[in-house]
Design an enzyme around this catalytic site. Structure first.
Site, PDB file in Angstrom:
ATOM      1  N   HIS A 462     -21.324  27.396 -15.917  1.00 16.94           N
ATOM      2  CA  HIS A 462     -20.715  28.618 -15.389  1.00 16.94           C
ATOM      3  C   HIS A 462     -21.729  29.587 -14.774  1.00 16.94           C
ATOM      4  CE1 HIS A 462     -17.436  27.726 -18.628  1.00 16.94           C
ATOM      5  NE2 HIS A 462     -17.223  27.034 -17.528  1.00 16.94           N
TER       6      HIS A 462
HETATM    7  C1  LIG Z   1     -18.931  19.803 -14.486  1.00 18.10           C
HETATM    8  C2  LIG Z   1     -18.227  21.129 -14.401  1.00 18.10           C
HETATM    9  C3  LIG Z   1     -17.202  21.416 -15.308  1.00 18.10           C
HETATM   10  C4  LIG Z   1     -16.549  22.643 -15.249  1.00 18.10           C
HETATM   11  N1  LIG Z   1     -15.461  22.859 -16.055  1.00 18.10           N
HETATM   12  C5  LIG Z   1     -14.700  23.977 -15.860  1.00 18.10           C
HETATM   13  C6  LIG Z   1     -13.455  24.120 -16.530  1.00 18.10           C
HETATM   14  O1  LIG Z   1     -13.010  23.252 -17.278  1.00 18.10           O
HETATM   15  N2  LIG Z   1     -12.735  25.249 -16.301  1.00 18.10           N
HETATM   16  C7  LIG Z   1     -13.181  26.239 -15.457  1.00 18.10           C
HETATM   17  O2  LIG Z   1     -12.509  27.252 -15.320  1.00 18.10           O
HETATM   18  N3  LIG Z   1     -14.362  26.116 -14.814  1.00 18.10           N
HETATM   19  C8  LIG Z   1     -15.109  24.995 -14.970  1.00 18.10           C
HETATM   20  N4  LIG Z   1     -16.263  24.838 -14.255  1.00 18.10           N
HETATM   21  C9  LIG Z   1     -16.718  25.953 -13.391  1.00 18.10           C
HETATM   22  C10 LIG Z   1     -15.898  26.154 -12.121  1.00 18.10           C
HETATM   23  O3  LIG Z   1     -15.447  24.929 -11.612  1.00 18.10           O
HETATM   24  C11 LIG Z   1     -16.754  26.919 -11.109  1.00 18.10           C
HETATM   25  O4  LIG Z   1     -17.112  28.182 -11.656  1.00 18.10           O
HETATM   26  C12 LIG Z   1     -16.041  27.192  -9.789  1.00 18.10           C
HETATM   27  O5  LIG Z   1     -15.513  26.015  -9.256  1.00 18.10           O
HETATM   28  C13 LIG Z   1     -17.010  27.844  -8.806  1.00 18.10           C
HETATM   29  O6  LIG Z   1     -16.352  28.119  -7.589  1.00 18.10           O
HETATM   30  P1  LIG Z   1     -17.154  28.589  -6.306  1.00 18.10           P
HETATM   31  O7  LIG Z   1     -16.142  28.742  -5.239  1.00 18.10           O
HETATM   32  O8  LIG Z   1     -17.994  29.754  -6.663  1.00 18.10           O
HETATM   33  O9  LIG Z   1     -18.174  27.406  -5.982  1.00 18.10           O
HETATM   34  P2  LIG Z   1     -17.898  25.852  -5.765  1.00 18.10           P
HETATM   35  O10 LIG Z   1     -16.532  25.472  -6.224  1.00 18.10           O
HETATM   36  O11 LIG Z   1     -19.040  25.128  -6.366  1.00 18.10           O
HETATM   37  O12 LIG Z   1     -17.885  25.687  -4.186  1.00 18.10           O
HETATM   38  C14 LIG Z   1     -18.980  25.812  -3.334  1.00 18.10           C
HETATM   39  C15 LIG Z   1     -18.773  24.870  -2.163  1.00 18.10           C
HETATM   40  O13 LIG Z   1     -19.618  25.236  -1.101  1.00 18.10           O
HETATM   41  C16 LIG Z   1     -20.221  24.083  -0.558  1.00 18.10           C
HETATM   42  N5  LIG Z   1     -21.494  24.501   0.035  1.00 18.10           N
HETATM   43  C17 LIG Z   1     -22.545  25.044  -0.605  1.00 18.10           C
HETATM   44  N6  LIG Z   1     -23.530  25.335   0.267  1.00 18.10           N
HETATM   45  C18 LIG Z   1     -23.085  24.998   1.493  1.00 18.10           C
HETATM   46  C19 LIG Z   1     -23.650  25.063   2.788  1.00 18.10           C
HETATM   47  N7  LIG Z   1     -24.872  25.578   3.010  1.00 18.10           N
HETATM   48  N8  LIG Z   1     -22.919  24.590   3.834  1.00 18.10           N
HETATM   49  C20 LIG Z   1     -21.676  24.084   3.633  1.00 18.10           C
HETATM   50  N9  LIG Z   1     -21.097  24.003   2.415  1.00 18.10           N
HETATM   51  C21 LIG Z   1     -21.791  24.455   1.346  1.00 18.10           C
HETATM   52  C22 LIG Z   1     -20.395  23.183  -1.761  1.00 18.10           C
HETATM   53  O14 LIG Z   1     -20.593  21.831  -1.400  1.00 18.10           O
HETATM   54  C23 LIG Z   1     -19.101  23.427  -2.503  1.00 18.10           C
HETATM   55  O15 LIG Z   1     -18.072  22.579  -2.070  1.00 18.10           O
HETATM   56  C24 LIG Z   1     -16.944  23.627 -14.291  1.00 18.10           C
HETATM   57  C25 LIG Z   1     -17.968  23.338 -13.387  1.00 18.10           C
HETATM   58  C26 LIG Z   1     -18.611  22.100 -13.429  1.00 18.10           C
HETATM   59  C27 LIG Z   1     -19.695  21.810 -12.431  1.00 18.10           C
END
Ligand SMILES: Cc1cc2nc3c(=O)[nH]c(=O)nc-3n(C[C@H](O)[C@H](O)[C@H](O)COP(=O)(O)OP(=O)(O)OC[C@H]3O[C@@H](n4cnc5c(N)ncnc54)[C@H](O)[C@@H]3O)c2cc1C
Length: 522
Positions: A462
């Site tokens: 997280h």
């Molecule tokens: C293994 C795991 C288990 C988890 N379990 C849970 C759970 O059970 N419940 C829960 O609530 N949360 C869980 N989480 C946490 C939750 O999934 C994340 O906090 C959330 O998805 C983050 O969202 P975000 O939009 O900030 O980033 P992300 O969902 O990580 O999205 C970022 C995206 O941007 C893309 N990206 C990054 N840099 C670039 C770039 N320069 N150019 C183009 N694309 C780019 C990445 O490839 C990615 O697709 C878990 C996370 C992981 C990794």
């Protein structure tokens, strides 16, 4: 100008932004994603998650710097690199956090992010299987359901918590977070409901939405302090896309990385990395917070554990009914407790029960069968940072979480591990408990317990806070998520959280994007 909006990153936040902004047919929206499409079947079959954390086709698989508080170990940080981002590889646990988490954000210079202000966006996103109520809604894109199948051993876990005197809680997102129960999950009919399935799939045919996968945003194009576009590497070629507003949804590691690569960040660090400073913004990459977790494992002769599931039978149950063990998110049950160190009534430790042996993110297979309790302190005080290792955008950034920098965090880790062991020691597990694997039976003294934490603790995934929202000098975005001192540039993802919330972070990130997207209509 080719687009009205360019969204960088198709993760939990980016998919919401792409859907909501393209609802208006006059908006031209480009969504850029570094990873590929989400066509790996293990993404959609919930128990398939065990196969995703090591798959570098869909996972950035980051490593942190060596951790002084954890015997100099480099920690493994999986993050989704695929449509849906981390919501395509996460454990699907649906948790919003505590009311006080958002009151806290409000008190940090963000008055319109108090609980009453964010609740409408949790509701807007939600399609709650149990129906609507004051705190739940139906009809939203994100399906929230009870598990179709749960392991009988998850009931032993709940009995053990009751034997220890903890209350039952059948809705951690209801009036009370405290207590033990089965988690609700982001699934629809036994299949993962990632942000891509919930938000992107229904929007992808819109003619005003372009989705470009395998497209790594390398740099923002700036005119003075105004963002005008994004430089992208796609299939070995460089492209430039221009847009009226650029919205960074790359997550807590990549959004600050992209800002710094573009010259927006702490000036001294940019200069030492050889990057021209476009805007000195000290907070970029700072304020990194994460949940550190400790796993307690027992061995068991129970044939119900998921260690050696009959894959043919599980596969058939899933194929024909989207049911059985393959529909499980594996971390089926859990709980929230208020520790003896707490100064108020708020739960400060979370548990996840896994009816299987889980060591080192499942990367280390142990012999035999067993069960695991994850335990993590919810509001750590340690703060880390994301910096650049290089001005080369294809290089991983420098990840320094500074785990256990604070004594409070260490004490709470000890308490978390102690409680997990107590749960496994209850009568409810006596018929199924052959012995403790971690901590080993030889771990007795306080020093041995500390050493166990330093040797075995891992992230529970997280990371947040690296482009924090607020109005102080370390804030990166304001409460409309616009980057301070810049024009036409926002950050909308886990990095804007000024402080980590008390629970899993996917639902809060989706809420953040729903709330931000709504402000575009006003
Ligand atoms: C293994 C795991 C288990 C988890 N379990 C849970 C759970 O059970 N419940 C829960 O609530 N949360 C869980 N989480 C946490 C939750 O999934 C994340 O906090 C959330 O998805 C983050 O969202 P975000 O939009 O900030 O980033 P992300 O969902 O990580 O999205 C970022 C995206 O941007 C893309 N990206 C990054 N840099 C670039 C770039 N320069 N150019 C183009 N694309 C780019 C990445 O490839 C990615 O697709 C878990 C996370 C992981 C990794």
């Amino acid at each position: 100008m080719e687009y009205d909006y360019i969204i960088v990153g198709a993760g939990s936040a980016g998919c919401v932004m792409a859907n909501r902004l393209s609802e208006n047919p006059s908006n031209r929206v480009l969504l850029l994603e570094a990873g590929g499409p989400d066509n790996n079947p293990f993404i959609h079959m919930p128990a398939g998650l065990a196969r995703l954390s090591n798959n570098t086709n869909i996972n950035w698989a980051y490593m942190t710097e060596p951790q002084a508080g954890l015997n100099q170990r480099k920690m493994f940080w999986p993050r989704g690199k695929v449509l849906g981002g981390s919501s395509s590889i996460n454990a699907m646990v649906y948790i919003r956090g505590q009311r006080e988490d958002y009151e806290n954000w409000a008190s940090m210079g963000n008055p319109d992010w108090c609980f009453e202000s964010v609740l409408p966006y949790f509701l807007k996103s939600e399609d709650q299987q149990r129906g609507a109520s004051d705190l739940h809604a139906t009809g939203g894109p994100l399906s929230v359901q009870d598990l179709k199948y749960s392991n009988p051993l998850s009931q032993n876990f709940l009995q053990a918590s009751a034997q220890l005197g903890y209350a039952h809680n059948d809705d951690f997102n209801g009036q009370q977070q405290a207590g033990f129960g089965l988690y609700q999950v982001t699934q629809r009919n036994g299949q993962r409901c990632s942000a891509a399935s919930a938000y992107l799939k229904p929007a992808i045919k819109r003619s005003n939405l372009n989705v470009l996968t395998k497209a790594l945003a390398e740099k923002l194009l700036l005119e003075g302090n105004c963002a005008t576009g994004v430089e992208v590497s796609h299939k070995g070629e460089k492209h430039r896309f221009y847009g009226g507003e650029i919205i960074l949804c790359g997550g807590a590691i990549n959004s600050p990385q992209l800002l710094m690569l573009s010259g927006i960040g702490p000036a001294d660090h940019l200069q030492t990395t050889g990057i021209e400073v476009r805007h000195d913004l000290r907070g970029v990459g700072q304020n990194l917070q994460d949940h550190l977790d400790i796993c307690t494992l027992i061995s068991s002769s129970s044939h119900d554990t998921y260690d050696k599931v009959n894959q043919v039978s599980a596969g058939l149950k899933y194929l024909f009914g989207k049911n059985g063990p393959a529909s499980s998110n594996v971390a089926e049950a859990g709980g929230f407790v208020t520790s003896s160190l707490a100064t108020d009534q708020r739960p400060d430790i979370q548990f996840h029960f896994v009816p299987a042996m889980l060591d080192n993110h499942g990367r280390n297979t142990l012999p035999g069968r067993g069960m695991t309790i994850h335990a993590c302190p919810l509001r750590p005080q340690s703060r880390g940072e994301i910096l650049l290792n290089s001005k080369d955008p294809s290089r991983d950034p420098f990840i320094q979480p500074n785990y256990l920098q604070s004594d409070h965090d260490l004490e709470l880790m000890l308490e978390s591990a102690r409680l997990a062991k107590e749960i496994f020691s209850q009568e409810a597990f006596s018929a199924h408990r052959d012995g403790f694997i971690f901590p080993e039976e030889t771990v007795c003294t306080r020093d041995e317990k500390l050493e166990f934490i330093r040797r075995k603790a891992e992230t529970i995934y997280h990371p947040v806070g690296t482009c924090k929202m607020g109005d102080d000098p370390m804030a990166v975005v304001d409460s409309e998520l616009k980057v301070h001192g810049m024009e036409n540039l926002r950050v909308v993802d886990a990095s804007i959280m000024p402080e980590l919330i008390s629970g899993n972070t996917n639902a809060p990130v989706i809420m953040i994007a729903e709330k931000c997207a709504d402000s575009f209509h006003h």
